[in-house]
Structures are given as structure tokens and as C-alpha cells.
Design a protein around this motif. Structure first.
Motif, short mmCIF file in Angstrom:
data_model
loop_
_atom_site.label_atom_id
_atom_site.label_comp_id
_atom_site.label_asym_id
_atom_site.label_seq_id
_atom_site.Cartn_x
_atom_site.Cartn_y
_atom_site.Cartn_z
N GLU A 805 0.82 -1.21 0.00
CA GLU A 805 0.00 0.00 0.00
C GLU A 805 0.86 1.27 0.00
O GLU A 805 0.57 2.24 -0.71
CB GLU A 805 -0.92 0.01 1.22
N LEU A 806 1.94 1.23 0.79
CA LEU A 806 2.83 2.39 0.84
C LEU A 806 3.54 2.59 -0.50
O LEU A 806 3.71 3.72 -0.97
CB LEU A 806 3.85 2.21 1.97
N ARG A 807 3.94 1.50 -1.13
CA ARG A 807 4.61 1.59 -2.43
C ARG A 807 3.67 2.14 -3.50
O ARG A 807 4.07 2.91 -4.38
CB ARG A 807 5.11 0.20 -2.83
N ASP A 808 2.42 1.76 -3.42
CA ASP A 808 1.43 2.28 -4.36
C ASP A 808 1.15 3.75 -4.11
O ASP A 808 0.87 4.51 -5.04
CB ASP A 808 0.15 1.47 -4.26
N ARG A 809 1.26 4.19 -2.86
CA ARG A 809 1.00 5.60 -2.55
C ARG A 809 2.13 6.49 -3.06
O ARG A 809 1.89 7.57 -3.59
CB ARG A 809 0.83 5.78 -1.04
N VAL A 810 3.39 6.05 -2.90
CA VAL A 810 4.53 6.89 -3.30
C VAL A 810 4.92 6.68 -4.74
O VAL A 810 5.85 7.32 -5.24
CB VAL A 810 5.75 6.63 -2.38
N LYS A 811 4.28 5.78 -5.46
CA LYS A 811 4.49 5.56 -6.89
C LYS A 811 5.94 5.22 -7.22
O LYS A 811 6.55 5.77 -8.14
CB LYS A 811 4.08 6.80 -7.69
N GLY A 812 6.53 4.32 -6.46
CA GLY A 812 7.86 3.81 -6.80
C GLY A 812 9.02 4.61 -6.27
O GLY A 812 10.17 4.33 -6.65
N ILE A 813 8.83 5.58 -5.38
CA ILE A 813 9.94 6.34 -4.78
C ILE A 813 10.47 5.55 -3.59
O ILE A 813 9.73 5.30 -2.64
CB ILE A 813 9.49 7.74 -4.35
N SER A 814 11.75 5.17 -3.64
CA SER A 814 12.31 4.35 -2.57
C SER A 814 13.59 4.92 -1.99
O SER A 814 14.16 4.34 -1.08
CB SER A 814 12.58 2.93 -3.08
N ALA A 815 14.12 6.02 -2.52
CA ALA A 815 15.34 6.65 -2.00
C ALA A 815 15.15 8.17 -2.08
O ALA A 815 14.25 8.68 -2.76
CB ALA A 815 16.57 6.22 -2.79
N LYS A 816 16.02 8.90 -1.39
CA LYS A 816 15.89 10.35 -1.33
C LYS A 816 16.39 10.97 -2.62
O LYS A 816 17.54 10.76 -3.02
CB LYS A 816 16.67 10.92 -0.15
N PRO A 817 15.59 11.76 -3.33
CA PRO A 817 16.07 12.48 -4.50
C PRO A 817 17.07 13.56 -4.08
O PRO A 817 16.81 14.32 -3.17
CB PRO A 817 14.80 13.09 -5.10
N PHE A 818 18.24 13.61 -4.74
CA PHE A 818 19.26 14.57 -4.34
C PHE A 818 19.63 15.53 -5.47
O PHE A 818 20.39 16.47 -5.24
CB PHE A 818 20.53 13.84 -3.86
N MET A 819 19.10 15.33 -6.67
CA MET A 819 19.42 16.25 -7.77
C MET A 819 18.17 16.49 -8.60
O MET A 819 17.48 15.53 -8.97
CB MET A 819 20.55 15.69 -8.64
N GLU A 820 17.90 17.75 -8.89
CA GLU A 820 16.71 18.11 -9.65
C GLU A 820 16.95 17.87 -11.13
O GLU A 820 17.96 18.33 -11.70
CB GLU A 820 16.36 19.57 -9.41
#
Length: 1068
Positions: A805-820
Motif C-alpha cells: 500500500e505504501l509503495r502504491d501511494r509513493v508511486k515507486g519512490i524508494s530513495a531520497k532524490p538529491f538532484m533536480e
């Protein structure tokens, strides 16, 4: 008991109790023996004051009566002589200030005799004394200029050599001079470094435990030498000597140093100074305002004394300069009261009330107008001048005197003097030493002229004089040769041309030096420049040479401009276990690299302004620069050379490209583009910023290395650059777009799951099943900020959901984004990914997979072997282990489809393949073109229609392959291309092809700069790769391209073939 009664009844029985040692009779005896000489001259109560003064020959002073009237009787004087510490009995407030002034005067005299840098006594070092805050003399300036140092002030040299900032020194804390030994250290280091360990002492303000006024060595300590006299303190009455040696400063027994000033000959009888005069002298030593402030005697009119006193500073007794008023109503010069409070504390000199710096305020405007209306009499011309214009009037006198001296010196230089002796020899017949001696005056004049007018270029001045002399003598042939040599058109090439040839032909230092010696030996002329001149030319092209400024200053970024190649791990934060970094990385500082890139484009920017018809002086602000950022791994770059730590032999390069420069004029409403990169996907325009030995899949290391780069970029977004372009300071703002990333790198830096994830796209939230059912109708929904928010939800799990359920909520985000990154698609990798998918479709059609279920691996290998054989035979396409750009371009053509259709059994399937390729070829120019609106407007208009037809074919004819699944790049090609082009205007111009094309350059430069250490090797690769992308050198190479190829072919034929192949390198 008898002895005790004698002591208590005597005239000197007023010794304070704190001076009596409480422990032993021996210590009392020792103290009495020591104090005997000091007590002999002390006045006793039975002696009257007049008798004592008569015995010493001292005239009576009126001020001593005031002291006695204030409660200082004979007993209290005796107590002070014996070391009593009760100031209330002997001093008033004014007396305590005078004694503190005397302490500071003694302390500052001590400082004048010491070296600011090493702390040694100046008289112990032979040689002249130098002013630490002054300008360089001619000898020092000439020696340092020969070593490449262009400083003209000693504070700059001291900061470079001794790493000490002396610009904020105060006279009451720091010495004002330095010794000749420290001068030698600075000269030997060339003004930039020190070859000796000079320990600069830490200077502290004067205090009761000052190590200068009260030495640490105890007076009673026996060292085998005569016992040293203790330096008298200000609160004890010093013993007066019969003879005075002026203002000498006692440093030890029988040692004296004279401070700066006049030398007094012979002994002088010392008498009591009037306290007011002594106080005035002490204050003058603190303020040092005699040269800056005006004396009251310059007032031309005879005014009342009280009226003049109201315009006088109560500290220095001069006319008020920049007056300020204390809370108690007294007036002072601003500089005088600040120095006074810094030395003696925050109190008013007149009434001793508290007076801090913040409490000072300017006086009333009526008072200021009255002050500035005073008329002063000029001592030089006798004119009456207002006080507000008096300094400018005196400055005019000084300038007139300097002009007269200069004219007289010029006339003296032209006077010929017959000194007699033997006949004067010709200049050319003299030895070199005699020539230097005869021409020394002219050399100094030329040097002064070159420093003043030509920026110190003495060589150009001398060559121009020689050229003019040849022209005046009608020797035009020799003059033409000299002029051609000066302009770089002679027999020898310019250093920039030699550097361009070396970089573009990939010559190592040894290879270039061998060529330089060979050509010089065979031709007898120095056609190529030596290596040291090439290194001098490199400095102007590499980052860290030009001066610039950021407004406002960048946060957490140094303001230094001369920053070259730095270690990428300089900001590495150590972990808990202090595990060493498993990488080597070098980089430029982002802002310094952007400055160098803009200076490289200076000619193009100025040409764009002229072509746009815009006035140069009106375009000093409003410049906007668009930057394309690229980052990608280069795979395995293993080499057999180079030592160092065990690190992964995989390299990641971060680079940028200046895409366009536009300007918004002062009175214009729309921006005008004055520069556009003509080849945005070329390796010649993609400038390297950071090279690192790291695997692109290592998220932690990649985050740590690129973290400072991201911080510098974020700081530059909120500031503007002030840079000199075309002789004027102009302001630039930068807009960064991270578009040059492949699918793998985007998922890595944005914290998404890998490419095989259920969430197929990096632009929208569609799953693979949703994308296969609806191939066209999707929109861009992801962004960097949204990914950060989703990571916080993934990290905290605020709703206490399960993993799915959590994976479906965040749509595949599993690490911290560090660059735009910019939500877009990379055209190059999209083409490669689609070609890979078409290659698999061709295999399936050869084997008729649409009629079979789950074919075996052996069957698939046979279909692939047949396809490779057919392409090799008909198209001369060799099989590749991994799809690359060149293979994709050859495969995705109608000709290749016709060749492959020969292996497809069914005619219906052949027509389907031809139709699929035909639609794809119509769609491809839209995302590959630099400007699709100009290059392919028809395909752009029909793109939505073609993408729908392409999707229908995939979902019907090729349903066996796309039932519930679709590849990432096919989804982006069909669903997101029109939206991206409508937003950005292009996809192909912002691709990562330039960064990918430079992969081969990295291997070539690494082979060219093979060294023992990988760290130095990486620095050389980064430096030469930057020079390879220089527009300045590329212009020289266009003119010398054929000669460079011929030269490379003579040196190494194999390298010349590789050089020609770089015009269109393979993209892996």
C-alpha cells in the motif's frame, strides 16, 4: 622584641601588610635587602616638600599642590613608594587615566622596536626596516615581478607568504614594521609562498600581565648572569636618573633602543614635565592625527578663546574633523574618540562618564554649519580658505610641487655632462654588464611607463620602440619581419596555436617536447613554442583565472576567484566508522567553471550584440544564460597503468553545456537571444565539470560526491553574476536544466525504483499495465518537489500502511532524490531503446512468434543468428553485444526493413513491419531535431496522428508482444513527446549525446596522460578535456586543421586515424 620596636618606631614603618611575607623571617630579610635601594630615595614625613625639591634641583610644580590637596599626604606617598596598592588614597579619576596613558605609551614604544612577523628585536637584525602597511619599494617590486608576483602593497605579500591578514592591525596592539630577515623570506618565496618556518606571534592588547611590559622571567631567578632589573610599573614611582638618553626604551639591563624619531646628542638633564603637556604627548602617540587634523592656529580671524574651544576636539586639541557628540554633550573627532576608547575603555575623556561607540551621535546641523564656515589661512599661499575645502586646496599645492619636480628631473636627464677620461665606447662594444649599467636609467623609465600605461608589458614597449626605430631608418624589410613576429604571423606559432595542436592531436608532454626539439634542430628555427609557454597559455583558458563577483554572495561558497581543479572529496563527511572513501574524484567549482565558459564565449556574445543592433553600453544587465546539465556513467575504463587505492574502474562524468545567452535591454519588453549553441550535441560544446571513479549504481557515493555540486547550483539560482565582458561589467542569471540523463541515471538521482519496476515512466505515475492498455493519452505528473514529498511519506509511513500500500501511494519512490532533473526524455537513449525493441520484434517476426507459445531459448538464438547474418551480408552491420547509437541509426531505416523482410515468411507480416517502420521514421525527426518547429513542421503537426496509428499497430498486429506490457522508451515516445515540445520547444537539443560522445575522449586523454597516480591522472584528463572544448582553441584548429592532421600522421599514423574518426564518434 627590641628589633621589632625599632622597625615600628622608625620613619619608614608604613610598609603595607600585604608586602610582608607571612611564612619565614628569611623571606622578610630577602625582601628588605631587595627593596633597600628603592627605599633610600623615598621621601620621609620629616622632610618637607621644598627641601626635597631643593636637594634634587627640581623647580616647584603647581600640579603637586593639587595632589596634596586631594588627600595625598606624606604618609600616602610613602605607602606608594613601598608598593601600596590602594589607588583611592593616592589617585583621582584623572590621575588614573594619565597613568594608563603612560602605560600605553610605554607599551607602544616597546612595540615599535619589534618585528610584526617574527617578534624579534629590530636592532638584532642587520638591514633596513620595512613598513608593514606600506607600498613595495622599487627594489622589492622589481624582484617580485621577475618571479611573477604583481602585488604592490606589503599586506598582500604578507597574506600570501605568512598567511597573516594585517589590514586590520591597530598601533596599540601590533608593531608597525618588520625586519629585513622576514623581507628576505618574502622575497625568496616570490611573494606567494614561504620556504622557511616563520612562526608569527600572536599579539594581544596591553594588560596587567603584558609579556612586553612585564617579562615572564622572574627578577630573582639566577641564570649565571647579572640580576636583571625589573621594569618599573606605571603605578609605582620610578627612580629618576640624572642623565636621560631621550626617549630610549629599556629592554633589559644596560640595553636601550631608540624609537623612531630624532636623535639627541649628549646627556640631557631631566626635569618634571607638566602633567597636561605629558598627557597631550601620550594622547598624540595614541591618535596620530597630526597630519590629518587641522591646528587651531590656522584660523585667520582673531576669535574669542572660548569660541575656538567649542570647535576643538577634547582628545587631540585640533579642529573637529567628522565631529561626534557624546551623551554628556562633549565633542570629539570620530577617529580620535574611537582610538581613545579602544585603548582606554568606553568613557568620556572630559568627564569620565560612560560613553560607548554606539552612544555617539552627530551634533546639530547649526553647529556643523558654523564649524564649516570658519576661514583658515593657508600657510603656503596666504589665502583664506573655508575649512570644508581646505584639504582640497592643500592637495592642489602638493600636485603642483610634484609636477615641478618631475619637470626639473626630466630636464636634468637631458643634460649631457663631460666627465672626462677615455673616449666613450659604443654601446654594442660593451659587455653585457656594462650595457646594463649604461642603460639602467632608461630601463627604469621604460619600466615605469609600462607599469603605468601598458599593464607591466615591458617586452611589448621595447619591441614597439625598436619597430619605430627601424621604420624611421627605412629598414622596412626587417621591420616587417619583426611586426609579423609580434603579431604571431612570423616563423614561430603562437602559444595558443601550439596548445590547440597538442590538445587536438592528443600529444603527451614527452611527445610534444620531442617534436619541438626535432623541428628546431632540423629547421634551425623555433616554430613551436616550448612547454612552459603552453602552460602559461593554459592558465588563461582554465577555470580560476578571471575575476568575478556574485550579488548577493553565494551561500556556503567561498568568494575566492582563483580556484582551479579541486578534490571532489574535500567536503566529504566522515562516517561513524571513519570508513575511507572508495573513490577518486576531481572537479572544478561550478561557479568558477561557468565564469570560464562565459569568458570563452565573450567574442560570440559581443558579435551577437552587434548583429542584434543593440547598443553595447545599454546592455549591462538582464543577461540570461541557459545551462544543460548531463551526467552519465562511462562503464568499465580499466587500464593497466596507474597505481593508487583499489577503486572501481567505472567512471561517472558530470558536464554542462551553455545552450543560449539572451538579454533584456533596459527599454525592451522581450528578451533577445544573442547566442545559441550551434552544435548542442557535440562533444566540443559539452564541458566537463566533475570526473569520479564510482559506479553509477552506488547511490550513497554518488550522492556524497555530487552533493557540493548541487549546493553550488542551488546557490547560483538565487544570485546573479557580475563579470567583465567586452570591457564592461555585466550581470548574468543562470537557468539550469538537468536533461542529459538516461533512464537509469534519472531513476538514480530522483530516488525511483529501477527500470524493471512496475512504474514504467519517470514522467507520469502510470504502471506498465496501464501504459500498455492506453499507450497515448498520458500527461507529465512527476516533479522533483513531489518526489521529495513522496520520499518523506515512504520514510515516515504516516498512515501505517503495509509495504504494498505504501509503495502504491509513493508511486515507486524508494530513495531520497538529491538532484533536480527536468521532466523530459533523452532523445539519444530513446532512439537506442526503441532500436533495441525493434531488433527483438524482427527476431520474433522471423520465427513467427505470433503463432507459437513460449518458444525455446535455442530457437530464439537461431532467429538472432539468422538476423545478424542477414544484416552483415546485406547492410555490412557487424553484430554488437550492446546496442549503440551508430548501430541504431543504421538499423532504423526503410532499407534495413526491406532486408529483414526477406527472412519473414508471411507477406502480411512484411507489410505490417514496413508500415510500423514508416510511421516510426516519420515520428523520429520530431524528438531528434534541434528545433522541430523549423526543421520538420509537417511531422510535428502529424505527430499525434502518427503516434495513435503506431499504438494501434502495436496493440493489434503485435499484440502477442505488448499484451499487458510495454517498454519505457516506447511509452515516452507515444505519450509524452508533444507535451515536452510544447513546453521546451525541443527534445533533441537537450539530449545527452554530447556527454556520451565524450566517452571516447576520456579514454584517449587517459592514455595521453598516463601517470603513476590515478589522482594526478584524473586531474590531467579533466584539464585537457576542458581545453579540448575551448571555443578559443577551436578557432585556431579550424585554421590549422589540415596541418594538424598531417603532423599527427607523421608522428603516429594509428593515432591520426583515430583523430579523424572523432568527427563522428561511436555513442555507447
Amino acid at each position: 622584641m627590641a628589633e621589632e620596636s625599632l622597625e615600628t618606631d622608625g620613619p619608614r614603618s608604613s610598609m603595607p601588610a600585604e608586602l610582608r611575607h607571612p611564612h619565614s623571617q628569611y623571606s622578610q630579610w630577602k625582601f628588605k635587602l631587595f627593596r633597600l635601594r628603592s627605599m633610600e630615595k623615598a621621601p620621609v614625613p620629616r622632610e618637607t616638600r621644598h627641601e626635597k625639591e631643593a636637594s634634587l634641583g627640581i623647580p616647584p610644580a603647581a600640579d603637586l599642590n593639587k595632589e596634596l590637596d586631594n588627600g595625598m599626604g606624606p604618609g600616602s606617598v610613602m605607602k606608594l613608594c613601598l608598593g601600596g596598592k590602594s589607588k583611592e588614597n593616592v589617585e583621582g579619576p584623572g590621575r588614573r587615566v594619565d597613568m594608563k596613558l603612560q602605560e600605553m605609551d610605554t607599551h607602544m614604544n616597546q612595540l615599535r622596536c619589534l618585528c610584526r612577523l617574527c617578534g624579534m628585536t629590530l636592532r638584532k637584525v642587520k638591514g633596513p626596516v620595512h613598513d608593514v602597511n606600506g607600498d613595495l619599494d622599487e627594489v622589492s617590486k622589481g624582484v617580485l615581478r621577475k618571479m611573477g608576483c604583481k602585488f604592490t602593497h606589503w599586506p598582500d605579500v604578507v597574506l600570501k607568504v605568512f598567511k597573516v591578514d594585517i589590514t586590520e592591525d591597530t598601533e596599540s596592539v601590533h608593531p608597525l614594521s618588520f625586519c629585513h630577515r622576514c623581507w628576505v623570506v618574502a622575497i625568496r618565496g616570490g611573494g606567494v609562498c614561504s620556504f622557511s618556518r616563520t612562526r608569527v606571534p600572536e599579539w594581544k592588547p596591553h594588560s596587567s600581565t603584558c609579556h612586553l611590559c612585564s617579562p615572564r622571567k622572574h627578577s630573582f631567578q639566577r641564570t649565571g648572569r647579572k640580576r636583571r632589573k625589573a621594569i618599573p610599573r606605571a603605578h609605582s614611582l620610578a627612580k629618576r636618573t640624572r642623565r636621560d638618553h631621550g626617549d630610549n626604551i629599556a629592554i633589559g639591563e644596560r640595553r636601550s633602543l631608540r624609537p623612531f624619531g630624532d636623535y639627541h646628542h649628549g646627556p640631557v638633564q631631566r626635569a618634571w614635565r607638566k602633567p597636561s603637556i605629558q598627557r597631550e604627548q601620550w594622547v598624540k602617540n595614541i591618535t596620530h592625527c597630526q597630519k590629518d587634523h587641522l591646528n587651531t592656529q590656522l584660523i585667520s580671524e582673531k576669535l574669542p578663546v572660548d569660541f575656538i574651544f567649542s570647535f576643538t576636539c577634547l582628545v587631540c586639541d585640533h579642529l573637529l574633523s567628522d565631529p561626534v557628540q557624546s551623551p554628556c554633550g562633549h565633542l570629539f573627532c570620530r577617529s580620535c574618540i574611537l582610538k581613545y576608547n579602544h585603548v582606554l575603555g568606553p568613557h568620556c575623556p572630559a568627564c569620565n562618564l560612560s560613553c560607548a561607540v554606539d552612544d555617539l551621535a552627530p551634533p546639530a546641523k547649526a553647529f556643523l554649519s558654523a564649524l564649516y564656515s570658519l576661514s583658515l589661512l593657508c600657510p603656503r599661499c596666504g589665502k583664506q580658505v573655508r575649512i570644508d575645502s581646505f584639504k582640497a586646496h592643500c592637495l592642489g599645492h602638493e600636485l603642483d610641487e610634484q609636477d615641478d619636480k618631475q619637470q626639473s628631473s626630466e630636464l636634468d636627464n637631458y643634460l649631457l655632462t663631460n666627465k672626462g677620461g677615455r673616449p666613450r665606447q659604443h654601446l654594442l662594444s660593451l659587455t653585457r654588464r656594462a650595457q646594463k649599467h649604461r642603460l639602467r636609467d632608461m630601463k627604469n623609465q621604460l619600466k615605469a611607463f609600462a607599469d603605468k600605461e601598458e599593464g607591466g608589458d615591458l617586452k611589448s614597449v621595447c619591441q614597439t620602440l625598436f619597430l619605430l626605430a627601424l621604420r624611421s631608418g627605412n629598414e622596412h624589410r626587417q621591420a616587417d619581419e619583426l611586426e609579423a613576429t609580434m603579431q604571431g604571423r612570423g616563423f614561430s606559432l603562437q602559444p595558443a596555436v601550439c596548445l590547440a595542436i597538442r590538445v587536438n592531436t592528443f600529444l603527451s608532454c614527452s611527445q610534444y617536447h620531442k617534436m619541438y626539439r626535432t623541428v628546431k634542430a632540423t629547421s634551425g628555427r623555433q616554430i613551436f613554442q616550448p612547454l612552459y609557454t603552453l602552460r602559461a597559455a593554459e592558465k588563461e583558458l582554465l577555470p580560476g583565472f578571471h575575476q568575478f563577483e556574485w550579488q548577493p554572495a553565494l551561500k556556503n561558497v567561498s568568494t575566492s576567484c582563483s580556484v582551479g581543479i579541486i578534490n571532489g572529496l574535500s567536503g566529504w563527511a566522515s562516517s561513524v566508522d571513519d570508513f575511507p572513501a572508495d573513490t577518486i574524484t576531481t572537479r572544478f567549482r561550478y561557479d568558477v567553471a561557468l565564469v570560464s565558459a562565459l569568458k570563452d564565449l565573450e567574442e560570440d556574445i559581443m558579435e551577437g550584440l552587434r548583429e542584434s543592433g543593440m547598443e553595447d553600453s545599454a546592455c549591462t544587465s538582464g543577461f540570461s544564460v541557459k545551462i544543460k546539465e548531463s551526467c552519465d556513467g562511462m562503464g568499465d575504463v580499466n587500464e593497466k597503468h596507474g597505481g593508487g587505492p583499489a577503486i572501481p574502474e567505472k567512471v561517472v562524468r558530470f558536464s554542462f553545456t551553455v545552450m543560449s545567452v539572451s538579454v533584456l535591454a533596459d527599454e525592451e519588453e522581450e528578451e533577445v537571444t544573442i547566442f545559441t549553441e550551434p552544435k548542442p550535441n557535440s562533444e566540443l560544446s559539452c564541458k566537463p565539470l566533475c570526473l569520479m571513479f564510482v559506479d553509477e549504481s552506488d547511490h550513497e557515493t554518488l550522492t556524497a560526491v555530487l552533493g557540493p555540486v548541487v549546493a553550488e547550483r542551488n546557490a547560483m539560482k538565487e544570485s546573479r553574476l557580475i563579470l567583465s565582458v567586452g570591457g564592461l561589467h555585466r550581470s548574468f542569471r543562470f537557468h539550469f536544466r538537468g536533461t542529459g540523463y538516461d533512464e537509469k541515471m534519472v531513476r538514480e538521482v530522483e530516488g525511483m525504483e529501477a527500470s524493471g519496476s512496475t512504474y514504467v515512466c519517470t514522467l507520469c505515475d502510470s504502471t506498465r499495465a496501464e501504459a500498455s492498455r492506453n499507450m497515448v493519452l498520458h500527461s507529465i505528473t512527476r516533479s522533483h518537489e513531489e518526489n521529495l514529498d513522496r520520499y518523506e511519506i515512504w520514510r515516515t509511513n504516516p498512515f501505517s500502511e503495509s509495504v504494498d500500500e505504501l509503495r502504491d501511494r509513493v508511486k515507486g519512490i524508494s530513495a531520497k532524490p538529491f538532484m533536480e532533473t527536468q521532466p523530459t526524455m533523452d532523445a539519444l537513449h530513446c532512439d537506442i531503446g526503441n532500436a533495441t525493441e525493434f531488433y527483438k520484434i524482427f527476431q520474433d517476426e522471423i520465427g513467427e512468434v505470433y503463432q507459437k507459445v513460449n518458444p525455446s531459448r535455442v530457437e530464439r538464438r537461431s532467429w538472432r543468428a539468422a538476423l545478424d547474418k542477414q544484416l552483415r551480408k546485406k547492410m555490412k552491420l557487424k553484430p554488437v553485444m550492446r546496442m549503440n547509437g551508430n548501430y541504431a541509426r543504421r538499423l532504423m531505416t526503410q532499407e534495413a526493413v526491406e532486408v529483414i523482410c526477406e527472412l519473414v515468411p508471411s507477406e502480411e507480416r512484411r507489410e505490417a513491419l514496413r508500415e510500423l517502420m514508416r510511421i516510426y521514421i516519420q515520428m523520429k525527426p520530431v524528438w531528434r531535431a534541434t528545433c522541430p518547429a523549423k526543421e520538420c513542421p509537417d511531422q510535428l503537426c502529424r505527430y499525434s496522428f502518427n503516434s495513435q496509428r503506431f499504438a494501434d499497430l502495436l496493440s493489434s498486429t503485435f499484440k502477442y508482444r505488448y499484451n499487458g506490457k510495454i517498454t519505457n522508451y516506447l511509452h515516452k515516445t507515444l505519450a509524452h513527446v508533444p507535451e515536452i515540445i510544447e513546453r521546451d520547444g525541443s527534445i533533441g537539443a537537450w539530449a545527452s549525446e554530447g556527454n556520451e560522445s565524450a566517452n571516447k575522449l576520456f579514454r584517449r586523454f587517459r592514455k595521453m596522460n598516463a601517470r603513476q597516480s590515478k589522482a594526478f591522472e584524473l586531474e590531467d584528463v579533466l584539464k585537457h578535456h576542458w581545453l579540448y572544448t575551448s571555443k578559443y582553441l577551436q578557432k585556431f584548429m579550424e585554421a590549422h586543421k589540415d596541418s594538424a592532421k598531417a603532423l599527427q600522421a607523421t608522428i603516429n599514423p594509428v593515432e591520426s586515424q583515430d583523430f579523424s574518426s572523432l568527427e563522428r564518434p561511436d555513442v555507447n
